[in-house]
Design an enzyme around this catalytic site. Structure first.
Site, PDB file in Angstrom:
ATOM      1  N   HIS A  73      41.752  28.872  55.030  1.00 18.59           N
ATOM      2  CA  HIS A  73      41.959  29.671  53.825  1.00 18.59           C
ATOM      3  C   HIS A  73      43.360  29.433  53.253  1.00 18.59           C
ATOM      4  CE1 HIS A  73      41.451  33.471  51.400  1.00 18.59           C
ATOM      5  NE2 HIS A  73      42.775  33.467  51.503  1.00 18.59           N
ATOM      6  N   GLU A  74      44.392  29.489  54.105  1.00 19.39           N
ATOM      7  CA  GLU A  74      45.767  29.341  53.600  1.00 19.39           C
ATOM      8  C   GLU A  74      46.050  27.929  53.115  1.00 19.39           C
ATOM      9  OE1 GLU A  74      47.392  31.846  52.937  1.00 19.39           O
ATOM     10  OE2 GLU A  74      46.278  33.318  54.120  1.00 19.39           O
TER      11      GLU A  74
ATOM     12  N   HIS B 124      41.968  32.891  45.129  1.00 15.71           N
ATOM     13  CA  HIS B 124      40.894  33.738  45.645  1.00 15.71           C
ATOM     14  C   HIS B 124      39.770  33.804  44.617  1.00 15.71           C
ATOM     15  CE1 HIS B 124      44.214  35.779  48.166  1.00 15.71           C
ATOM     16  NE2 HIS B 124      43.491  35.010  48.969  1.00 15.71           N
TER      17      HIS B 124
ATOM     18  N   TRP C  92      38.028  36.125  43.368  1.00 12.44           N
ATOM     19  CA  TRP C  92      38.029  37.216  42.373  1.00 12.44           C
ATOM     20  C   TRP C  92      39.227  37.125  41.427  1.00 12.44           C
ATOM     21  CZ3 TRP C  92      38.896  37.349  47.488  1.00 12.44           C
ATOM     22  CH2 TRP C  92      40.147  37.773  47.924  1.00 12.44           C
TER      23      TRP C  92
ATOM     24  N   VAL D  32      37.437  28.012  38.787  1.00 13.66           N
ATOM     25  CA  VAL D  32      36.553  26.963  39.293  1.00 13.66           C
ATOM     26  C   VAL D  32      35.150  27.238  38.744  1.00 13.66           C
ATOM     27  CG1 VAL D  32      35.528  25.901  41.332  1.00 13.66           C
ATOM     28  CG2 VAL D  32      37.921  26.642  41.380  1.00 13.66           C
TER      29      VAL D  32
ATOM     30  N   GLN E  34      33.145  36.780  40.688  1.00 20.13           N
ATOM     31  CA  GLN E  34      32.852  38.015  41.396  1.00 20.13           C
ATOM     32  C   GLN E  34      33.933  39.052  41.119  1.00 20.13           C
ATOM     33  OE1 GLN E  34      32.760  36.095  45.317  1.00 20.13           O
ATOM     34  NE2 GLN E  34      34.487  37.373  45.963  1.00 20.13           N
TER      35      GLN E  34
ATOM     36  N   ASP F 251      35.551  35.129  60.025  1.00 24.74           N
ATOM     37  CA  ASP F 251      35.566  33.673  60.237  1.00 24.74           C
ATOM     38  C   ASP F 251      34.163  33.093  60.423  1.00 24.74           C
ATOM     39  OD1 ASP F 251      38.285  33.647  60.018  1.00 24.74           O
ATOM     40  OD2 ASP F 251      38.678  32.770  61.989  1.00 24.74           O
TER      41      ASP F 251
END
Length: 615
Positions: free
Chosen positions: A231-232, A241, A243, A261, A267, A302
């Site tokens: 993620h990072e 993110h 949202w 994107v 969302q 995860d």
């Protein structure tokens, strides 16, 4: 570790535009650059054979521990570190076993980024490394909160101290490596945005809490599969993110932002836990079959993550295009490395490796190129003088370079050699004459030291004496020679000794004669004979000739005798005798073997003799 603490890497463009306009402009410029790249589908870099092929990122992991033995506590094991690298390669290459869990509705947009991660095999100084830095830290827990955030919204790493001494670990060159810090902190992880790289390059990279790092080391439920680092690094690769990062306390159910994107459904906010597909509560468009909660840029557990999208891939790879903020990861990392001076006859060229074997090609120029002796090395043998063009290829990387070469052997005379007298004798002329000569009074002794300059170019160095034979001593691996010569009895008599240096160089055998000489200035005033020579423990000295000037000296003038170690110029003995004494015996018992100078003075007149002491 609450779900809201998974990540503190946010970039709310509306907030930035009002509160941090300079930073907002950097993000805006990068968005324009990214849009142009996506629209043009440009090649990533001329360093890549295939612009859409594999990019390898060298990684250094900084482990901040509390003094535990390696593999225990916060001093995590190499197996845990390698497990995290394995997770990254699975997730970014879409080789993750749980890719089968991606809903069929999203299978067509699920992406292989073509980005791989390797623990660095070479450190910034060119030394071999395992890609791990272990540092002791006295900080029990690094706290990430509102008190260590800069006014522009960036996390203040100067205050936190994870990425700097003395309580953290300083980054390796962030143009060449992805730096990952692992420590105990108050959230799961945070990363650096590429838009901030130009302002804070020293802090570029990601930070992961030890309890969320690796799939064999993560111990907190929901953070135990190594996906926090995935993620990072997504943020490090300019992914937002899903949202759209509405700044707290604005995490409400609305659709005012998105992740920029096109193939990830918009969302309203983040997800936690592990939702069931289809998830409709947080979707913004009724036509979407579900939110993409399983995307690595959401906040689920995860074991619920399983994909990136093609659109996210294009955003990430744009960073490595010419002019992109991560272009230097390609341009500065993989290239031919060489000396700033021309390569003489034969030498090694090597590439800054991506930890893969390198293939070498000679494109042009007066040389031959032989792979090896190392994985990332090649031997270049000059066949003339000029420029040589070489190409190195490793995986999907390629780089060309021009190297200056010459096949002319080094000369051991002139530029590569100097000589000087290192023991100053009264009456001796300062400076060197022809044939490296010293003007001396009759019977006087002049001493020389000769040193090879750039001695590193030579091996198997040997010296051969001819002409006027002298005793000599070698030192410094035969790169330095010390010897003395006595001036002849006749005025302007020249004595020349020749040393021939035989040595091996990169161009083959070098053989060079060098002459040294002493020239008698005039007739002496004072003659002394010594015997035996060489000797062991006694010297017999006879004063056998004196000029009228010496004979007229006052009887108060004593005969002063000194013994000098010719190698160190140190006085090792001194004797005083009456003016009229003609035969003298000196006890030298206990002196080390070597070359010495015996100086006999009466008033302003003196005679110097070279003696050899044997053990």
């Amino acid at each position: 570790m609450g779900q809201e603490e998974r990540c503190n890497t946010t970039a709310d463009y509306s907030w930035l535009q009002v509160n941090a306009p300079s930073r907002y402009q950097r993000f805006s410029d990068l968005e324009n650059f990214t849009t142009n790249y996506i629209n043009n589908q440009g090649q990533s870099s001329n360093r890549l054979i295939n612009g859409n092929g594999i990019i390898v990122i060298p990684v250094v992991v900084h482990v901040l521990h509390r003094g535990e033995a390696e593999g225990t506590g916060y001093n995590i094991s190499m197996s845990t570190i390698q497990s995290q690298i394995d997770v990254l390669n699975e997730d970014f290459r879409r080789l993750n076993p749980d890719a089968v869990n991606t809903p069929s509705a999203f299978q067509t947009v699920a992406s292989d980024f073509g980005i791989e991660f390797r623990l660095a095999c070479i450190d910034p100084n060119g030394n071999l490394t395992n890609g791990v830095v272990r540092k002791y830290s006295s900080i029990q827990t690094y706290n990430i909160n509102v008190n260590n955030v800069r006014p522009d919204g960036t996390i203040d790493d100067d205050v936190i101290g994870i990425k700097k001494e003395p309580n953290g670990s300083t980054a390796w060159n962030t143009n060449q490596y992805l730096n990952i810090w692992v420590c105990n902190m108050s959230l799961a992880g945070y990363g650096a945005w590429p838009a901030d790289f130009a302002i804070y390059p020293q802090f570029d990279g990601i930070v992961i809490d030890k309890e969320a790092f690796g799939r064999t080391g993560g111990t907190t439920s929901g953070y135990d599969k190594g996906r926090t680092a995935t993620h990072e690094i997504g943020h490090w690769l300019n992914l937002k993110h899903l949202w759209g990062d509405r700044n707290a306390p604005e995490y409400n159910f609305d659709c005012s932002k998105d992740d920029l994107v096109g193939d990830s459904p918009q969302q309203k906010t983040y997800h936690t836990g592990c939702p069931s597909f289809p998830e409709l509560l947080r979707r913004c468009n009724a036509s979407d079959v579900s939110t993409m909660f399983m995307n690595y840029m959401d906040f689920v557990n995860d074991n619920c993550y399983n994909l990136f999208t093609n659109g996210q891939k294009l955003r990430a790879r744009a960073l490595f295009a010419v002019g992109g903020p991560r272009e230097q990861q390609l341009n500065n990392w993989f290239k031919v490395r060489q000396s700033a001076t021309p390569l003489r006859c034969s030498g090694i060229v090597y590439s800054s490796p991506v930890c893969f074997p390198t293939t070498w090609t000679l494109l042009s120029g007066p040389a031959t190129l032989t792979p090896g002796p190392g994985v990332n090395q090649a031997t270049l043998q000059a066949t003339g003088i000029g420029n040589v063009s070489v190409r190195a290829t490793s995986g999907n990387y390629t780089t060309d370079d021009i190297i200056s070469v010459t096949n002319v052997p080094p000369s051991v005379q002139g530029y590569y050699f100097f000589s000087s007298n290192y023991y100053s004798c009264p009456g001796c002329q300062n400076g060197m004459g022809p044939n490296n000569s010293q003007f001396l009074p009759a019977g006087q002794t002049g001493c020389f030291t000769a040193n090879l300059i750039n001695a590193g170019e030579f091996s198997n160095i040997q010296w051969v004496n001819s002409g006027y034979l002298v005793s000599y001593f070698l030192s410094n691996n035969n790169t330095t020679i010390n010897f003395c010569m006595v001036a002849g009895p006749g005025a302007y008599t020249q004595r020349i000794t020749t040393f021939t240096i035989n040595a091996q160089s990169s161009c083959g055998l070098v053989s060079q004669p060098i002459n040294f000489g002493v020239i008698t200035q005039g007739w002496g005033n004072y003659r002394v004979s010594i015997f035996p020579n060489p000797t062991k423990n006694k010297i017999q000295l006879v004063i056998d000739e004196e000029s009228e000037e010496v004979k007229l000296l006052s009887r108060s003038e004593k005969i002063n005798i000194e013994l000098i170690n010719s190698l160190t110029s140190q006085k090792v003995g001194q004797w005083i005798f009456n003016n009229s004494q003609k035969e003298i015996s000196l006890n030298i018992n206990g002196l080390r073997k070597g070359l010495y100078l015996l100086i006999v003075r009466k008033g302003k007149y003196q005679e110097t003799k070279q003696i050899i002491i044997e053990e």
